[in-house]
Design an enzyme around this catalytic site. Structure first.
Site, short mmCIF file in Angstrom:
data_model
loop_
_atom_site.label_atom_id
_atom_site.label_comp_id
_atom_site.label_asym_id
_atom_site.label_seq_id
_atom_site.Cartn_x
_atom_site.Cartn_y
_atom_site.Cartn_z
N ASP A 67 10.93 30.89 -31.60
CA ASP A 67 11.52 29.88 -30.71
C ASP A 67 11.80 30.42 -29.32
O ASP A 67 11.72 31.63 -29.08
CB ASP A 67 12.81 29.31 -31.34
N ASP A 136 24.69 26.95 -38.94
CA ASP A 136 24.49 25.60 -39.52
C ASP A 136 23.29 25.56 -40.47
O ASP A 136 22.84 24.49 -40.85
CB ASP A 136 24.34 24.55 -38.41
N HIS A 138 20.24 26.71 -39.92
CA HIS A 138 18.91 26.57 -39.34
C HIS A 138 18.08 27.83 -39.49
O HIS A 138 18.59 28.94 -39.53
CB HIS A 138 18.96 26.10 -37.88
N GLU A 143 17.31 22.45 -36.64
CA GLU A 143 18.68 22.04 -36.87
C GLU A 143 18.77 21.08 -38.05
O GLU A 143 17.75 20.51 -38.48
CB GLU A 143 19.22 21.38 -35.60
C1 GLP Z 1 19.39 31.80 -33.16
C2 GLP Z 1 17.92 31.84 -33.51
C3 GLP Z 1 17.73 31.93 -35.00
C4 GLP Z 1 18.61 33.01 -35.59
C5 GLP Z 1 20.05 32.69 -35.31
C6 GLP Z 1 21.02 33.66 -35.97
O1 GLP Z 1 19.96 30.55 -33.32
N1 GLP Z 1 17.22 30.68 -33.04
O2 GLP Z 1 16.35 32.22 -35.26
O3 GLP Z 1 18.39 33.11 -36.96
O4 GLP Z 1 20.17 32.73 -33.90
O5 GLP Z 1 21.64 34.45 -35.04
P1 GLP Z 1 22.58 35.68 -35.36
O6 GLP Z 1 21.71 36.71 -35.98
O7 GLP Z 1 23.04 36.09 -33.99
O8 GLP Z 1 23.65 35.21 -36.25
#
Ligand code: GLP
Length: 261
Positions: A67, A136, A138, A143
């Site tokens: 992404d 959440d 995802h 989402e």
């Molecule tokens: C972002 C990314 C996700 C990732 C998530 C978790 O939202 N788009 O791909 O899994 O962060 O982040 P963290 O590892 O900081 O909890």
């Protein structure tokens, strides 16, 4: 879905990095699906060390990230392109021309999604997709409510995601509210998926994703339908799982995990 619980975060990270490195060793021109987020920083640290020690060669690897924020260019410190260069690509011997992320500045959003899908297909598909999970539930930026057969597209982020990620922005309100993301369907097309979940704050969503019903309300739960997914958790993230004893049993007894115990 296989579930592996390691006692510490460092061990969960180490196992994830070793599985990725072993993929590259077995198939030097493999296609890796890569993820961002705080969880992944430690994984990339290990891969950088392995590359510097000559244990794994990324020269023929092609990568596709999940992404990118809409509106951020590659030089923006909060873009995922910047994150990937900073945490991984600048420190390993990958050819950056073979590293792909959606273009956050693309004017034609529909075309950007279609082209990204075409690039993945032209590369022959993704061998291993690395994933984290959002608060959440995802994966990528799929989402709650995302179609479980969605493809790469622009997506509005939820307030939960906004609150989770805006702390990295200065000022926090400058965080984009939309992003390009591979779809759940795109992710499910990968040959293998590795989902890494660490920390107590992810315990509840981890249990919903792994042991709850398959639902678009927790897009990570769609991985239950994938034939070759491993979820790696540390003990804190695994705290609310009900089948812990079984998962440990599998790791202790399945021959394929012998070299990783
Ligand atoms: C972002 C990314 C996700 C990732 C998530 C978790 O939202 N788009 O791909 O899994 O962060 O982040 P963290 O590892 O900081 O909890």
């Amino acid at each position: 879905m296989e579930v592996i619980i390691r006692p510490t975060t460092a061990q969960a990270v180490e196992l994830t990095a070793r599985l990725l490195a072993d993929t590259v060793k077995a198939k030097p021109a493999c296609k890796l699906g890569l993820a961002t987020g705080a969880t992944m920083e430690a994984v990339y640290d290990v891969l950088v060390k392995m590359n510097k020690a000559g244990e794994v060669d990324f020269s023929q690897v092609t990568s596709f990230n999940l992404d990118e924020y809409i509106g951020l260019g590659p030089d923006d410190v909060n873009s995922y392109r910047y994150y990937m260069n900073h945490h991984l690509f600048d420190h390993i011997n990958i050819d950056k021309r073979n590293t792909h992320l959606p273009n956050g500045l693309a004017e034609d959003e529909l075309a950007e999604g279609i082209n990204y899908e075409a690039d993945i297909e032209d590369a022959g598909g993704i061998d291993v997709q690395l994933l984290g999970i959002g608060n959440d539930g995802h994966v990528g930026f799929n989402e709650p409510g995302s179609s479980l057969s969605s493809r790469t597209r622009a997506k509005s982020l939820t307030p939960v995601t906004y609150r989770q990620n805006c702390v990295y922005f200065n000022p926090p309100e400058s965080m984009p509210k939309r992003a390009f993301t591979m779809g759940v369907g795109t992710i499910l097309d990968a040959n293998r998926v590795i989902l890494l979940i660490t920390g107590a704050r992810k315990a509840e969503i981890a249990a919903r994703a792994i042991e709850g019903p398959v639902t678009s309300m927790v897009t990570a739960s769609a991985l239950q339908m994938h034939p070759n997914t491993v979820v790696i958790l540390d003990a804190d993230a695994a705290a609310q799982l009900t089948l812990k004893e079984y998962y440990d049993w599998v790791f202790a007894n399945e021959p394929k995990w012998k070299n990783y115990r």
